[in-house]
Design a protein around this motif. Sequence first.
Motif, PDB file in Angstrom:
ATOM      1  N   ARG A 445       0.824  -1.211   0.000  1.00  0.00           N
ATOM      2  CA  ARG A 445       0.000   0.000   0.000  1.00  0.00           C
ATOM      3  C   ARG A 445       0.860   1.263   0.000  1.00  0.00           C
ATOM      4  NH1 ARG A 445      -4.787  -0.162  -2.338  1.00  0.00           N
ATOM      5  NH2 ARG A 445      -6.172  -1.717  -1.439  1.00  0.00           N
ATOM      6  N   PRO A 446       1.846   1.381   0.896  1.00  0.00           N
ATOM      7  CA  PRO A 446       2.726   2.564   0.819  1.00  0.00           C
ATOM      8  C   PRO A 446       3.458   2.663  -0.518  1.00  0.00           C
ATOM      9  CG  PRO A 446       2.960   1.490   2.954  1.00  0.00           C
ATOM     10  CD  PRO A 446       2.127   0.576   2.110  1.00  0.00           C
ATOM     11  N   TYR A 450       3.383   5.752  -3.342  1.00  0.00           N
ATOM     12  CA  TYR A 450       4.574   6.319  -3.980  1.00  0.00           C
ATOM     13  C   TYR A 450       4.471   6.195  -5.499  1.00  0.00           C
ATOM     14  CZ  TYR A 450       9.418   6.770  -5.531  1.00  0.00           C
ATOM     15  OH  TYR A 450      10.557   7.146  -6.198  1.00  0.00           O
TER      16      TYR A 450
END
Length: 475
Positions: A445-446, A450
Amino acid sequence: MTRRPGTSPTRAGRAGPGLPGARYVPVDGKGALGALPLLALVVGWGAWHLLQLTVWRDSTGPGLGYVWLASFLLLWWLPVCWLERPATVTDSEQQGIDGLRVTVQVPVYNEDAQVLRACLESVFAQSRRVQRVCVVDDGSVDGVTGEPLLYDAERAWFLDQAGRLGIEATWDRTPNRGKRWAQMHVLAEDDADVFATLDSDSVLDEHAVAEGLKPFADPRVQSVAGLVVPLNVRTNVLTRLTTVLYVPFTRGLRSAQSVLGSVLINSGTLAFYRADVVRKHAGVYEREAFRGVPMQMNDDSMLTMYARLEGRTVHQPSAVCFTLVPDRAHHYFRQQLRWMRGTTVRHLWWLRHMPLRSLAFWMPVVEYAHLVLALLLPVVVLVTPELRGQWGPLAQYTLILGCALNYLVSLRLFAIRRTDETLSHQVLMFALSPVAGLWRLMVLRPLYLYAMATCWQIGSWGTRARVEVGVSPAR
Protein backbone atom coordinates in the motif's frame (compact mmCIF):
# COMPACT_ATOMS: atom_id res chain seq x y z
CA MET A 1 -26.36 -31.15 -28.88
CA THR A 2 -23.51 -32.53 -26.85
CA ARG A 3 -21.79 -29.95 -24.67
CA ARG A 4 -18.04 -30.16 -24.45
CA PRO A 5 -16.76 -29.75 -20.91
CA GLY A 6 -14.63 -26.75 -20.01
CA THR A 7 -13.28 -28.29 -16.81
CA SER A 8 -11.29 -31.24 -18.09
CA PRO A 9 -7.96 -31.93 -16.37
CA THR A 10 -5.05 -30.07 -17.92
CA ARG A 11 -1.39 -30.96 -17.92
CA ALA A 12 1.66 -28.90 -18.72
CA GLY A 13 3.57 -30.08 -21.76
CA ARG A 14 7.20 -31.11 -21.74
CA ALA A 15 8.88 -28.08 -20.23
CA GLY A 16 12.57 -28.82 -20.39
CA PRO A 17 15.16 -29.64 -17.72
CA GLY A 18 14.34 -28.46 -14.22
CA LEU A 19 10.79 -27.28 -15.06
CA PRO A 20 8.11 -29.39 -13.38
CA GLY A 21 4.97 -30.53 -15.11
CA ALA A 22 1.67 -30.02 -13.31
CA ARG A 23 -1.98 -30.90 -13.64
CA TYR A 24 -4.68 -28.40 -12.82
CA VAL A 25 -8.23 -29.55 -12.21
CA PRO A 26 -10.82 -26.82 -11.70
CA VAL A 27 -13.04 -27.87 -8.81
CA ASP A 28 -16.42 -29.06 -10.06
CA GLY A 29 -19.75 -28.32 -8.44
CA LYS A 30 -22.41 -25.67 -8.57
CA GLY A 31 -20.75 -22.28 -8.44
CA ALA A 32 -23.95 -20.66 -7.24
CA LEU A 33 -24.19 -22.96 -4.23
CA GLY A 34 -20.57 -22.27 -3.38
CA ALA A 35 -21.26 -18.53 -3.47
CA LEU A 36 -24.35 -18.57 -1.25
CA PRO A 37 -22.54 -18.77 2.13
CA LEU A 38 -20.21 -15.93 1.13
CA LEU A 39 -23.10 -13.86 -0.17
CA ALA A 40 -24.99 -14.46 3.07
CA LEU A 41 -21.91 -13.39 5.03
CA VAL A 42 -21.59 -10.14 3.06
CA VAL A 43 -25.30 -9.31 3.42
CA GLY A 44 -25.34 -10.28 7.10
CA TRP A 45 -22.26 -8.22 7.92
CA GLY A 46 -23.64 -5.20 6.08
CA ALA A 47 -27.05 -5.53 7.75
CA TRP A 48 -25.43 -5.81 11.19
CA HIS A 49 -23.46 -2.60 10.74
CA LEU A 50 -26.46 -0.85 9.20
CA LEU A 51 -28.51 -1.72 12.28
CA GLN A 52 -25.71 -0.44 14.49
CA LEU A 53 -25.80 2.86 12.65
CA THR A 54 -29.58 3.33 12.48
CA VAL A 55 -31.13 1.40 15.38
CA TRP A 56 -28.71 0.16 18.04
CA ARG A 57 -26.32 3.15 18.05
CA ASP A 58 -23.56 1.29 19.89
CA SER A 59 -20.69 2.94 21.74
CA THR A 60 -18.28 2.84 18.82
CA GLY A 61 -20.12 5.80 17.33
CA PRO A 62 -21.42 6.18 13.76
CA GLY A 63 -18.10 7.29 12.28
CA LEU A 64 -16.33 3.97 12.75
CA GLY A 65 -19.47 2.08 11.82
CA TYR A 66 -19.55 3.80 8.45
CA VAL A 67 -15.91 2.89 7.89
CA TRP A 68 -16.49 -0.81 8.67
CA LEU A 69 -19.62 -0.94 6.55
CA ALA A 70 -17.99 0.73 3.55
CA SER A 71 -14.85 -1.41 3.89
CA PHE A 72 -16.81 -4.62 3.77
CA LEU A 73 -19.12 -3.58 0.94
CA LEU A 74 -16.07 -2.76 -1.19
CA LEU A 75 -15.34 -6.51 -1.15
CA TRP A 76 -18.39 -7.16 -3.35
CA TRP A 77 -16.31 -9.42 -5.57
CA LEU A 78 -15.72 -12.05 -2.88
CA PRO A 79 -19.02 -13.93 -3.31
CA VAL A 80 -19.36 -13.10 -7.02
CA CYS A 81 -16.05 -14.73 -7.99
CA TRP A 82 -17.42 -18.15 -6.98
CA LEU A 83 -20.05 -17.87 -9.70
CA GLU A 84 -17.39 -18.09 -12.44
CA ARG A 85 -17.45 -21.22 -14.59
CA PRO A 86 -15.13 -22.05 -17.53
CA ALA A 87 -16.75 -21.48 -20.90
CA THR A 88 -18.01 -24.59 -22.68
CA VAL A 89 -19.01 -25.14 -26.30
CA THR A 90 -21.33 -27.33 -28.31
CA ASP A 91 -20.07 -29.58 -31.10
CA SER A 92 -21.18 -27.09 -33.75
CA GLU A 93 -19.53 -24.21 -31.89
CA GLN A 94 -16.34 -26.23 -31.60
CA GLN A 95 -16.25 -26.61 -35.37
CA GLY A 96 -16.30 -22.85 -35.73
CA ILE A 97 -13.52 -22.47 -33.16
CA ASP A 98 -11.44 -25.12 -34.92
CA GLY A 99 -11.58 -22.97 -38.04
CA LEU A 100 -10.04 -19.93 -36.35
CA ARG A 101 -6.56 -18.98 -37.46
CA VAL A 102 -4.43 -18.34 -34.35
CA THR A 103 -1.12 -16.50 -34.11
CA VAL A 104 0.94 -16.66 -30.91
CA GLN A 105 3.23 -13.67 -30.40
CA VAL A 106 6.22 -13.98 -28.05
CA PRO A 107 8.17 -10.76 -27.36
CA VAL A 108 11.65 -11.43 -25.96
CA TYR A 109 14.04 -9.19 -24.08
CA ASN A 110 16.95 -10.40 -21.95
CA GLU A 111 15.33 -13.77 -21.31
CA ASP A 112 17.00 -16.84 -19.85
CA ALA A 113 17.69 -19.10 -22.86
CA GLN A 114 16.47 -22.27 -21.15
CA VAL A 115 13.24 -20.60 -20.04
CA LEU A 116 12.66 -19.24 -23.55
CA ARG A 117 13.08 -22.69 -25.06
CA ALA A 118 10.67 -24.17 -22.51
CA CYS A 119 8.15 -21.47 -23.45
CA LEU A 120 8.37 -22.27 -27.15
CA GLU A 121 8.27 -26.02 -26.54
CA SER A 122 4.99 -25.57 -24.69
CA VAL A 123 3.53 -23.72 -27.69
CA PHE A 124 4.49 -26.56 -30.02
CA ALA A 125 3.02 -29.12 -27.59
CA GLN A 126 -0.49 -27.65 -27.66
CA SER A 127 -3.37 -30.07 -28.09
CA ARG A 128 -4.93 -27.48 -30.39
CA ARG A 129 -2.17 -26.54 -32.79
CA VAL A 130 -1.77 -22.85 -33.65
CA GLN A 131 -1.18 -21.67 -37.20
CA ARG A 132 1.68 -19.27 -36.57
CA VAL A 133 4.25 -18.42 -33.89
CA CYS A 134 6.14 -15.12 -34.03
CA VAL A 135 9.16 -14.44 -31.84
CA VAL A 136 10.50 -10.89 -31.75
CA ASP A 137 13.75 -10.24 -29.89
CA ASP A 138 13.63 -6.58 -28.87
CA GLY A 139 17.40 -6.03 -29.01
CA SER A 140 18.44 -8.18 -26.04
CA VAL A 141 21.85 -7.35 -24.54
CA ASP A 142 24.17 -8.98 -22.06
CA GLY A 143 23.68 -7.12 -18.78
CA VAL A 144 27.38 -7.46 -17.88
CA THR A 145 29.27 -6.90 -21.13
CA GLY A 146 26.71 -4.84 -23.03
CA GLU A 147 27.17 -7.12 -26.05
CA PRO A 148 24.11 -8.30 -28.02
CA LEU A 149 22.47 -11.29 -26.37
CA LEU A 150 21.83 -13.70 -29.22
CA TYR A 151 19.79 -16.86 -29.14
CA ASP A 152 21.30 -18.61 -32.14
CA ALA A 153 20.81 -22.16 -30.88
CA GLU A 154 17.25 -21.50 -29.73
CA ARG A 155 16.37 -19.76 -32.98
CA ALA A 156 17.71 -22.60 -35.11
CA TRP A 157 15.85 -25.20 -33.05
CA PHE A 158 12.64 -23.13 -33.12
CA LEU A 159 12.55 -22.72 -36.90
CA ASP A 160 13.45 -26.37 -37.47
CA GLN A 161 10.79 -27.65 -35.06
CA ALA A 162 8.13 -25.38 -36.52
CA GLY A 163 8.94 -26.66 -40.01
CA ARG A 164 8.59 -30.26 -38.84
CA LEU A 165 5.16 -29.51 -37.36
CA GLY A 166 3.91 -27.49 -40.31
CA ILE A 167 3.55 -24.29 -38.24
CA GLU A 168 4.43 -20.94 -39.75
CA ALA A 169 7.23 -19.38 -37.71
CA THR A 170 9.26 -16.18 -37.72
CA TRP A 171 12.07 -14.99 -35.48
CA ASP A 172 13.08 -11.35 -35.84
CA ARG A 173 15.56 -9.21 -33.96
CA THR A 174 14.73 -5.51 -33.80
CA PRO A 175 16.29 -2.43 -32.18
CA ASN A 176 15.20 -2.03 -28.55
CA ARG A 177 11.99 0.02 -28.55
CA GLY A 178 9.81 -1.72 -25.93
CA LYS A 179 7.37 -4.60 -25.64
CA ARG A 180 4.54 -2.98 -27.60
CA TRP A 181 6.74 -2.33 -30.62
CA ALA A 182 7.93 -5.93 -30.43
CA GLN A 183 4.32 -7.12 -30.41
CA MET A 184 3.12 -4.93 -33.27
CA HIS A 185 6.20 -5.71 -35.38
CA VAL A 186 4.24 -8.68 -36.72
CA LEU A 187 0.65 -8.36 -35.51
CA ALA A 188 -0.24 -5.20 -37.43
CA GLU A 189 -0.09 -7.06 -40.76
CA ASP A 190 -0.95 -10.58 -39.58
CA ASP A 191 -4.14 -12.11 -41.05
CA ALA A 192 -5.06 -14.27 -38.03
CA ASP A 193 -8.53 -14.37 -36.49
CA VAL A 194 -7.19 -14.52 -32.92
CA PHE A 195 -3.95 -13.22 -31.46
CA ALA A 196 -2.51 -14.88 -28.36
CA THR A 197 0.07 -12.86 -26.41
CA LEU A 198 2.54 -14.96 -24.41
CA ASP A 199 5.40 -13.81 -22.19
CA SER A 200 8.75 -15.45 -22.86
CA ASP A 201 9.21 -16.48 -19.20
CA SER A 202 6.05 -18.60 -19.17
CA VAL A 203 5.07 -22.16 -19.99
CA LEU A 204 1.66 -23.08 -21.39
CA ASP A 205 -0.43 -25.95 -20.19
CA GLU A 206 -0.90 -28.26 -23.16
CA HIS A 207 -4.63 -27.40 -23.40
CA ALA A 208 -4.22 -23.67 -22.80
CA VAL A 209 -4.96 -22.64 -26.40
CA ALA A 210 -7.88 -25.05 -26.80
CA GLU A 211 -9.47 -23.79 -23.60
CA GLY A 212 -8.65 -20.15 -24.24
CA LEU A 213 -10.49 -20.16 -27.57
CA LYS A 214 -13.79 -21.53 -26.22
CA PRO A 215 -15.22 -18.20 -25.02
CA PHE A 216 -14.94 -16.86 -28.59
CA ALA A 217 -17.93 -19.03 -29.49
CA ASP A 218 -19.84 -16.06 -28.10
CA PRO A 219 -19.51 -13.33 -30.77
CA ARG A 220 -19.72 -10.65 -28.08
CA VAL A 221 -16.44 -11.78 -26.48
CA GLN A 222 -13.48 -9.71 -27.65
CA SER A 223 -10.74 -10.90 -25.30
CA VAL A 224 -10.01 -13.83 -23.00
CA ALA A 225 -7.65 -13.79 -20.02
CA GLY A 226 -5.83 -17.00 -19.19
CA LEU A 227 -5.26 -18.26 -15.65
CA VAL A 228 -1.70 -17.38 -14.62
CA VAL A 229 -0.03 -19.25 -11.77
CA PRO A 230 3.57 -19.07 -10.49
CA LEU A 231 5.85 -21.79 -11.80
CA ASN A 232 8.66 -21.33 -9.28
CA VAL A 233 6.38 -21.26 -6.24
CA ARG A 234 8.74 -23.37 -4.08
CA THR A 235 11.89 -21.33 -4.65
CA ASN A 236 11.73 -19.28 -1.45
CA VAL A 237 9.42 -17.39 0.91
CA LEU A 238 9.03 -14.51 -1.56
CA THR A 239 7.71 -16.74 -4.36
CA ARG A 240 5.32 -18.43 -1.94
CA LEU A 241 4.10 -15.06 -0.70
CA THR A 242 3.67 -13.89 -4.29
CA THR A 243 1.56 -16.95 -5.02
CA VAL A 244 -0.80 -16.15 -2.15
CA LEU A 245 -1.02 -12.52 -3.30
CA TYR A 246 -1.88 -13.64 -6.86
CA VAL A 247 -5.06 -15.35 -5.64
CA PRO A 248 -7.25 -12.30 -4.91
CA PHE A 249 -6.64 -10.99 -8.42
CA THR A 250 -6.36 -13.99 -10.74
CA ARG A 251 -8.94 -16.18 -9.00
CA GLY A 252 -10.87 -13.49 -7.14
CA LEU A 253 -11.34 -10.01 -8.57
CA ARG A 254 -10.69 -11.04 -12.19
CA SER A 255 -13.11 -13.96 -11.86
CA ALA A 256 -15.81 -11.66 -10.47
CA GLN A 257 -15.24 -9.20 -13.30
CA SER A 258 -15.53 -12.07 -15.77
CA VAL A 259 -18.95 -13.02 -14.40
CA LEU A 260 -20.00 -9.50 -15.40
CA GLY A 261 -18.26 -9.77 -18.79
CA SER A 262 -15.92 -6.96 -17.83
CA VAL A 263 -12.38 -8.15 -17.13
CA LEU A 264 -10.34 -4.95 -16.99
CA ILE A 265 -6.76 -6.21 -17.05
CA ASN A 266 -5.75 -9.34 -18.89
CA SER A 267 -2.40 -10.66 -17.82
CA GLY A 268 0.06 -10.16 -20.67
CA THR A 269 1.48 -13.52 -19.64
CA LEU A 270 -1.34 -15.22 -21.54
CA ALA A 271 -4.26 -13.46 -23.22
CA PHE A 272 -6.31 -13.97 -26.38
CA TYR A 273 -7.78 -11.17 -28.51
CA ARG A 274 -9.92 -10.99 -31.60
CA ALA A 275 -7.36 -9.89 -34.14
CA ASP A 276 -9.51 -7.07 -35.52
CA VAL A 277 -9.40 -5.34 -32.11
CA VAL A 278 -5.59 -5.29 -32.17
CA ARG A 279 -5.23 -4.37 -35.83
CA LYS A 280 -7.73 -1.54 -35.43
CA HIS A 281 -5.41 0.21 -32.98
CA ALA A 282 -2.08 -0.52 -34.67
CA GLY A 283 0.00 2.63 -34.84
CA VAL A 284 -1.73 4.12 -31.77
CA TYR A 285 -1.24 1.33 -29.25
CA GLU A 286 2.55 1.29 -29.45
CA ARG A 287 2.74 5.11 -29.35
CA GLU A 288 0.79 5.69 -26.14
CA ALA A 289 2.33 8.46 -24.05
CA PHE A 290 1.67 9.96 -20.65
CA ARG A 291 2.76 13.52 -19.94
CA GLY A 292 4.81 13.37 -23.11
CA VAL A 293 6.70 10.22 -22.07
CA PRO A 294 6.31 7.10 -24.26
CA MET A 295 4.52 4.38 -22.29
CA GLN A 296 5.44 0.78 -23.02
CA MET A 297 4.32 -0.74 -19.70
CA ASN A 298 0.77 -1.95 -19.03
CA ASP A 299 0.38 -3.17 -22.56
CA ASP A 300 -2.04 -5.80 -21.26
CA SER A 301 -4.46 -3.30 -19.70
CA MET A 302 -4.41 -1.13 -22.84
CA LEU A 303 -5.32 -4.04 -25.11
CA THR A 304 -7.99 -5.12 -22.63
CA MET A 305 -9.48 -1.62 -22.65
CA TYR A 306 -9.64 -1.68 -26.45
CA ALA A 307 -11.43 -5.04 -26.27
CA ARG A 308 -13.84 -3.89 -23.54
CA LEU A 309 -14.86 -0.90 -25.64
CA GLU A 310 -15.82 -3.36 -28.41
CA GLY A 311 -17.64 -6.00 -26.33
CA ARG A 312 -17.25 -8.49 -23.49
CA THR A 313 -13.94 -9.37 -21.87
CA VAL A 314 -13.79 -12.60 -19.88
CA HIS A 315 -11.51 -14.95 -17.95
CA GLN A 316 -11.10 -18.64 -18.80
CA PRO A 317 -9.77 -20.43 -15.67
CA SER A 318 -9.11 -23.65 -17.59
CA ALA A 319 -6.58 -21.91 -19.90
CA VAL A 320 -3.57 -22.28 -17.61
CA CYS A 321 -0.15 -20.69 -17.96
CA PHE A 322 2.77 -21.15 -15.55
CA THR A 323 5.05 -18.14 -15.17
CA LEU A 324 8.28 -17.34 -13.34
CA VAL A 325 7.82 -14.74 -10.62
CA PRO A 326 10.61 -12.67 -9.03
CA ASP A 327 12.65 -14.58 -6.49
CA ARG A 328 14.78 -11.64 -5.30
CA ALA A 329 13.59 -8.55 -3.45
CA HIS A 330 15.07 -5.91 -5.80
CA HIS A 331 13.46 -7.55 -8.84
CA TYR A 332 10.13 -7.94 -7.01
CA PHE A 333 9.92 -4.30 -5.94
CA ARG A 334 10.88 -2.95 -9.35
CA GLN A 335 8.22 -5.12 -10.97
CA GLN A 336 5.57 -4.04 -8.46
CA LEU A 337 6.47 -0.38 -8.89
CA ARG A 338 6.25 -0.68 -12.67
CA TRP A 339 2.84 -2.38 -12.47
CA MET A 340 1.50 0.16 -9.97
CA ARG A 341 2.60 3.16 -12.00
CA GLY A 342 1.07 1.70 -15.12
CA THR A 343 -2.17 0.89 -13.31
CA THR A 344 -2.41 4.48 -12.06
CA VAL A 345 -2.17 5.76 -15.62
CA ARG A 346 -4.73 3.22 -16.77
CA HIS A 347 -7.15 4.32 -14.05
CA LEU A 348 -7.05 7.80 -15.55
CA TRP A 349 -7.78 6.33 -18.98
CA TRP A 350 -10.78 4.37 -17.63
CA LEU A 351 -12.22 7.45 -15.96
CA ARG A 352 -11.80 9.37 -19.20
CA HIS A 353 -12.86 6.84 -21.84
CA MET A 354 -15.15 4.25 -20.21
CA PRO A 355 -18.90 4.86 -19.92
CA LEU A 356 -20.20 6.04 -16.55
CA ARG A 357 -22.37 2.93 -16.26
CA SER A 358 -19.45 0.56 -16.80
CA LEU A 359 -17.54 -1.39 -14.16
CA ALA A 360 -14.29 0.00 -15.59
CA PHE A 361 -15.30 3.52 -14.64
CA TRP A 362 -16.11 2.60 -11.05
CA MET A 363 -13.17 0.29 -10.33
CA PRO A 364 -10.71 3.20 -9.86
CA VAL A 365 -13.26 4.83 -7.58
CA VAL A 366 -13.41 1.65 -5.50
CA GLU A 367 -9.61 1.38 -5.44
CA TYR A 368 -9.18 4.94 -4.23
CA ALA A 369 -11.98 4.44 -1.69
CA HIS A 370 -9.94 1.57 -0.23
CA LEU A 371 -6.95 3.88 0.10
CA VAL A 372 -8.99 6.66 1.68
CA LEU A 373 -10.59 4.31 4.19
CA ALA A 374 -7.22 2.91 5.20
CA LEU A 375 -6.08 6.46 5.97
CA LEU A 376 -9.42 7.46 7.47
CA LEU A 377 -9.66 4.73 10.10
CA PRO A 378 -6.99 6.12 12.49
CA VAL A 379 -8.37 9.65 11.97
CA VAL A 380 -11.87 8.55 13.00
CA VAL A 381 -10.43 6.94 16.12
CA LEU A 382 -8.50 10.08 17.05
CA VAL A 383 -11.42 12.51 16.61
CA THR A 384 -14.02 10.31 18.36
CA PRO A 385 -13.79 10.73 22.16
CA GLU A 386 -15.41 7.35 22.84
CA LEU A 387 -12.75 5.60 20.76
CA ARG A 388 -9.53 7.33 21.79
CA GLY A 389 -9.20 5.21 24.92
CA GLN A 390 -10.03 1.96 23.11
CA TRP A 391 -6.93 1.50 20.98
CA GLY A 392 -6.27 -1.95 22.40
CA PRO A 393 -9.71 -3.51 21.76
CA LEU A 394 -9.95 -1.80 18.38
CA ALA A 395 -6.53 -3.10 17.30
CA GLN A 396 -7.51 -6.60 18.42
CA TYR A 397 -10.82 -6.39 16.55
CA THR A 398 -9.10 -5.10 13.42
CA LEU A 399 -6.51 -7.89 13.58
CA ILE A 400 -9.17 -10.59 13.92
CA LEU A 401 -11.28 -9.08 11.15
CA GLY A 402 -8.24 -8.73 8.88
CA CYS A 403 -7.22 -12.36 9.40
CA ALA A 404 -10.75 -13.56 8.75
CA LEU A 405 -11.07 -11.58 5.53
CA ASN A 406 -7.67 -12.75 4.28
CA TYR A 407 -8.59 -16.37 4.92
CA LEU A 408 -11.91 -15.78 3.17
CA VAL A 409 -10.07 -14.40 0.13
CA SER A 410 -7.52 -17.23 0.11
CA LEU A 411 -10.17 -19.92 -0.01
CA ARG A 412 -9.70 -19.48 -3.76
CA LEU A 413 -6.43 -21.38 -3.38
CA PHE A 414 -8.56 -24.52 -3.11
CA ALA A 415 -10.59 -23.72 -6.23
CA ILE A 416 -7.79 -25.29 -8.29
CA ARG A 417 -5.56 -28.24 -7.48
CA ARG A 418 -2.12 -28.93 -8.87
CA THR A 419 -0.36 -32.26 -8.71
CA ASP A 420 3.11 -30.82 -8.23
CA GLU A 421 2.21 -29.73 -4.70
CA THR A 422 0.94 -31.79 -1.80
CA LEU A 423 -2.15 -31.03 0.24
CA SER A 424 0.08 -30.12 3.18
CA HIS A 425 1.87 -27.52 1.05
CA GLN A 426 -1.46 -26.12 -0.12
CA VAL A 427 -2.61 -25.82 3.50
CA LEU A 428 0.69 -24.13 4.39
CA MET A 429 0.12 -21.61 1.62
CA PHE A 430 -3.39 -21.00 2.95
CA ALA A 431 -1.96 -20.47 6.44
CA LEU A 432 0.23 -17.67 5.04
CA SER A 433 -2.87 -15.63 4.15
CA PRO A 434 -2.69 -13.19 7.11
CA VAL A 435 1.03 -12.68 6.42
CA ALA A 436 0.19 -11.85 2.80
CA GLY A 437 -2.51 -9.45 4.00
CA LEU A 438 -0.08 -7.72 6.34
CA TRP A 439 2.47 -7.48 3.51
CA ARG A 440 -0.16 -5.93 1.28
CA LEU A 441 -1.13 -3.40 3.95
CA MET A 442 2.27 -2.45 5.35
CA VAL A 443 4.49 -2.75 2.24
CA LEU A 444 2.48 -2.72 -0.99
CA ARG A 445 0.00 0.00 0.00
CA PRO A 446 2.73 2.56 0.82
CA LEU A 447 4.53 1.53 -2.35
CA TYR A 448 1.32 2.10 -4.29
CA LEU A 449 1.01 5.62 -2.87
CA TYR A 450 4.57 6.32 -3.98
CA ALA A 451 3.83 4.86 -7.42
CA MET A 452 0.77 7.10 -7.78
CA ALA A 453 2.87 10.15 -6.91
CA THR A 454 5.56 9.20 -9.47
CA CYS A 455 3.38 7.57 -12.14
CA TRP A 456 5.03 9.51 -14.98
CA GLN A 457 8.36 7.76 -14.35
CA ILE A 458 7.69 5.02 -16.87
CA GLY A 459 10.13 3.01 -18.95
CA SER A 460 10.01 0.31 -21.58
CA TRP A 461 10.69 -3.13 -20.11
CA GLY A 462 11.49 -1.82 -16.65
CA THR A 463 12.67 -5.02 -15.00
CA ARG A 464 14.73 -6.51 -17.81
CA ALA A 465 18.07 -4.70 -17.64
CA ARG A 466 19.51 -8.21 -17.50
CA VAL A 467 18.28 -11.79 -17.20
CA GLU A 468 16.26 -11.65 -13.97
CA VAL A 469 14.92 -15.15 -13.31
CA GLY A 470 16.55 -18.38 -14.40
CA VAL A 471 15.68 -22.02 -14.06
CA SER A 472 16.50 -23.92 -10.91
CA PRO A 473 15.97 -27.65 -10.36
CA ALA A 474 12.48 -28.65 -9.35
CA ARG A 475 12.01 -29.19 -5.64
